[in-house]
Design a protein around this motif. Structure first.
Motif, PDB file in Angstrom:
ATOM      1  N   ARG A   1      -0.137  20.293   2.998  1.00  0.00           N
ATOM      2  CA  ARG A   1      -0.471  20.213   4.427  1.00  0.00           C
ATOM      3  C   ARG A   1      -1.788  20.912   4.707  1.00  0.00           C
ATOM      4  O   ARG A   1      -2.603  20.435   5.500  1.00  0.00           O
ATOM      5  CB  ARG A   1       0.627  20.867   5.269  1.00  0.00           C
TER       6      ARG A   1
ATOM      7  N   ILE B   1      11.662  14.611  -1.159  1.00  0.00           N
ATOM      8  CA  ILE B   1      11.990  14.871   0.244  1.00  0.00           C
ATOM      9  C   ILE B   1      10.762  15.315   1.010  1.00  0.00           C
ATOM     10  O   ILE B   1      10.461  14.806   2.093  1.00  0.00           O
ATOM     11  CB  ILE B   1      13.106  15.942   0.346  1.00  0.00           C
ATOM     12  N   VAL B   2      10.003  16.246   0.407  1.00  0.00           N
ATOM     13  CA  VAL B   2       8.775  16.718   1.044  1.00  0.00           C
ATOM     14  C   VAL B   2       7.766  15.575   1.142  1.00  0.00           C
ATOM     15  O   VAL B   2       7.057  15.423   2.138  1.00  0.00           O
ATOM     16  CB  VAL B   2       8.175  17.903   0.261  1.00  0.00           C
ATOM     17  N   ARG B   3       7.735  14.735   0.102  1.00  0.00           N
ATOM     18  CA  ARG B   3       6.798  13.611   0.112  1.00  0.00           C
ATOM     19  C   ARG B   3       7.064  12.720   1.320  1.00  0.00           C
ATOM     20  O   ARG B   3       6.158  12.315   2.035  1.00  0.00           O
ATOM     21  CB  ARG B   3       6.923  12.803  -1.185  1.00  0.00           C
ATOM     22  N   GLU B   4       8.342  12.436   1.552  1.00  0.00           N
ATOM     23  CA  GLU B   4       8.700  11.580   2.670  1.00  0.00           C
ATOM     24  C   GLU B   4       8.258  12.193   3.994  1.00  0.00           C
ATOM     25  O   GLU B   4       7.716  11.520   4.864  1.00  0.00           O
ATOM     26  CB  GLU B   4      10.211  11.370   2.655  1.00  0.00           C
ATOM     27  N   GLU B   5       8.468  13.518   4.105  1.00  0.00           N
ATOM     28  CA  GLU B   5       8.036  14.236   5.314  1.00  0.00           C
ATOM     29  C   GLU B   5       6.540  14.094   5.529  1.00  0.00           C
ATOM     30  O   GLU B   5       6.067  13.808   6.623  1.00  0.00           O
ATOM     31  CB  GLU B   5       8.297  15.736   5.105  1.00  0.00           C
ATOM     32  N   LEU B   6       5.797  14.299   4.432  1.00  0.00           N
ATOM     33  CA  LEU B   6       4.336  14.264   4.535  1.00  0.00           C
ATOM     34  C   LEU B   6       3.848  12.857   4.875  1.00  0.00           C
ATOM     35  O   LEU B   6       2.903  12.679   5.640  1.00  0.00           O
ATOM     36  CB  LEU B   6       3.705  14.744   3.225  1.00  0.00           C
ATOM     37  N   GLN B   7       4.537  11.840   4.309  1.00  0.00           N
ATOM     38  CA  GLN B   7       4.154  10.451   4.609  1.00  0.00           C
ATOM     39  C   GLN B   7       4.360  10.156   6.097  1.00  0.00           C
ATOM     40  O   GLN B   7       3.497   9.567   6.751  1.00  0.00           O
ATOM     41  CB  GLN B   7       4.987   9.493   3.750  1.00  0.00           C
ATOM     42  N   THR B   8       5.519  10.582   6.616  1.00  0.00           N
ATOM     43  CA  THR B   8       5.808  10.364   8.030  1.00  0.00           C
ATOM     44  C   THR B   8       4.767  11.052   8.902  1.00  0.00           C
ATOM     45  O   THR B   8       4.278  10.508   9.886  1.00  0.00           O
ATOM     46  CB  THR B   8       7.204  10.922   8.370  1.00  0.00           C
ATOM     47  N   GLU B   9       4.448  12.279   8.476  1.00  0.00           N
ATOM     48  CA  GLU B   9       3.455  13.070   9.206  1.00  0.00           C
ATOM     49  C   GLU B   9       2.102  12.358   9.223  1.00  0.00           C
ATOM     50  O   GLU B   9       1.417  12.310  10.246  1.00  0.00           O
ATOM     51  CB  GLU B   9       3.331  14.420   8.495  1.00  0.00           C
TER      52      GLU B   9
ATOM     53  N   GLY C   1       4.489  21.779  -0.825  1.00  0.00           N
ATOM     54  CA  GLY C   1       4.369  20.960   0.378  1.00  0.00           C
ATOM     55  C   GLY C   1       3.459  21.599   1.414  1.00  0.00           C
ATOM     56  O   GLY C   1       2.637  20.921   2.042  1.00  0.00           O
TER      57      GLY C   1
ATOM     58  N   ARG D   1       2.086   9.530  11.651  1.00  0.00           N
ATOM     59  CA  ARG D   1       1.974  10.034  13.022  1.00  0.00           C
ATOM     60  C   ARG D   1       0.530  10.439  13.319  1.00  0.00           C
ATOM     61  O   ARG D   1      -0.040  10.072  14.344  1.00  0.00           O
ATOM     62  CB  ARG D   1       2.890  11.251  13.199  1.00  0.00           C
TER      63      ARG D   1
END
Lengths: 271, 234
Positions: free
Chosen positions: A143, A169-177, A139, A180
């Motif tokens: 980034r 889980i990391v994928r979801e974080e990166l998508q949200t990021e 992840g 943003r």
């Protein structure tokens, strides 16, 4: 604005990756190419920075045919994020990010400062800057990949299944990021994925592709869900499986949203 | 070891000329072989031809090559240049294959990413391919170094002085101590070269240790050295 005009691509071995493809990708929006493997989505993406040259037709960026542009300079002006990050293993994180700036002729000091700034933008602890890519998690590497794509502040960002190799889980974080970042940065993003949920989450314009770059449907996620063009699209987006067809059931005065398989997915609030 | 004490100056002289006769072929061989390996790796058809040629070249016995060379390049029979040229050819023969493997070991994904980031072809070759091929290049160079150090001694048979002269002279005068000094000297020199190359690799390729714990050479240098000592190459 990126425009494909009657693009075709036949590779040297005779396989036709793309038959006849035309599309306009509006500036400052995210267009997602989605389809199974062999639908030509990566080929289409790589035509934008001339990693692949079309056999027929033209690709235009802001009305200029990119075939007339020097391919190395063109690539330096476009951000590129790929699966598995594609970082240079022999350079530290900070130098991986600064590489693009250095190629563009930015001085060493300025390149470093800007690279540190963009690492923060993508939510990376700057203490990682002096590590080598192999010392980072998947992840974190991804980034860094996004940071490298953004560091020269390009108008266009190409993303080839950038989150395909990290855990959910990391994928979801990166998508949200990414959502943003896109709110703040307003890039023209071309994104390739085989995951329809990711496509609907990130895309302003979603392009569903069949084999050979044939367009099954183009539209916003809502348009596609409201009026799927054919059975292929209906099955691809999962309407026939029931997970996209929701209805409301009353439970103790609360309106619960239930999908076609009978699974409760959420609660409906009165607006 | 009294023989050594009485002949230190002579041994040091021979050692220095042995160093010189080894370093030049090792460096030249590396510099010539790396571009060949790079080219061979990019052109699979050329690769087969080049590497077969290198393999055939390596089967020519060194003593024969030392004796044939003067008539080809016009040097005198006792000219040290014969040894330098012949050993450079061997070094290229071994190193070209290593170099081709080294460039082949670089991940295509990384190269693709480098191209997409905007590296021009030459920049990519020097700043991405060459350093990433580094660990395998170092492994190949270690083999070349020990093999060259041992092969130089064969040159003594053609009258080019080096530590190998201690073998020929000691054999002639039935002086075991002299032969032993020659063996120890050559082994020590080979180990020093090997150590220096490993050290240089660590300094130049600090990243390679963070990703893999050890960089192992495809053929152990000591093994190939032992083979030469057994006379496999004479």
């Amino acid at each position: 604005m990126i425009e494909y005009r009657s693009i075709g691509k036949t590779f040297a071995d005779g396989t036709e990756a793309v038959g006849d493809f035309s599309l306009v990708l509006p500036s400052r929006t995210t267009t997602v190419f989605v389809g199974s493997s062999g639908c030509g989505k990566t080929t289409l993406l790589r035509m934008v920075n001339r990693m692949v040259d079309p056999s027929r037709g033209q690709v235009l960026i802001d009305d200029v045919d990119i075939a007339t542009r020097n391919r190395v300079e063109l690539r330096r002006s476009i951000g590129y994020v790929m699966q598995n990050a594609g970082l240079l293993p022999h350079r530290k994180v900070i130098d991986n990010v600064a590489t693009v700036l250095r190629l563009n002729g930015v001085g060493k000091k300025e390149a470093r400062d800007r690279s540190y700034a963009v690492l923060e933008t993508v939510g990376l602890d700057t203490s990682l800057a002096t590590k080598y890519p192999s010392q980072l998690s998947g992840g974190q590497q991804q980034r860094v990949g996004v940071a490298r794509g953004l560091v020269s502040d390009p108008n266009i960002l190409l993303m080839d299944e950038p989150f395909g190799a990290v855990d959910p889980i990391v994928r979801e974080e990166l998508q949200t990021e990414l959502l943003r970042l896109q709110r703040d940065l307003d890039k023209t993003i071309v994104f390739v994925t085989h995951d329809i949920d990711e496509a609907f989450l990130l895309g302003d314009q979603v392009v569903i592709l069949k084999k050979g770059g044939e367009v099954a449907q183009v539209g916003s996620p809502a348009d596609i869900l409201a009026a799927p063009a054919d059975d292929f699209v209906r099955s691809f987006v999962g309407i026939d499986k029931g997970s996209r067809t929701l209805h409301v059931e009353e439970r103790d005065g609360v309106r619960v949203v239930v999908d076609g398989t009978g699974k409760a997915t959420g609660v409906l609030e009165s607006s | 070891m009294r023989w050594f004490e009485n002949n230190t100056d002579k041994v040091v002289d021979l050692l220095l000329s042995h160093v010189w006769l080894s370093v030049v072929p090792i460096v030249l061989g590396f510099v010539i072989a790396v571009p060949i390996g790079w080219y061979a790796n990019r052109h699979p058809r050329v690769r087969g031809v080049l590497l077969t040629m290198a393999g055939v070249l390596y089967t020519v016995p060194s003593l024969a090559l030392f004796l044939i060379l003067p008539s080809i390049i016009g040097t005198g029979f006792l000219d040290p240049l014969n040894v330098v040229v012949a050993l450079t050819m061997y070094a290229v023969a071994i190193m070209a294959r290593s170099a081709s493997d080294a460039f082949g070991s670089v991940s295509p994904g990384v190269l693709d990413a480098a191209t997409a980031a905007g590296f021009a072809p030459a920049g990519r070759a020097f700043q991405v391919e060459l350093p990433l091929a580094g660990p395998v290049l170092v492994a190949g160079l270690r083999v070349v170094a020990v093999s060259t150090v041992s092969l130089v001694s064969v040159g003594a048979l053609t009258g080019v002085n080096n530590l190998g002269s201690l073998f020929t002279e000691g054999y002639r005068t039935d002086n075991d101590a002299e032969i032993l000094v020659g063996v120890i000297g050559i082994v020590a020199l080979a180990l020093v070269f090997d150590g220096l190359i490993v050290l240089a690799g660590r300094l130049l390729l600090p990243w390679s240790r963070s990703s893999r714990s050890t960089t192992r050479s495809p053929v152990s240098p000591i093994m190939s050295f032992a083979q030469h000592l057994r006379g496999g190459r004479v």
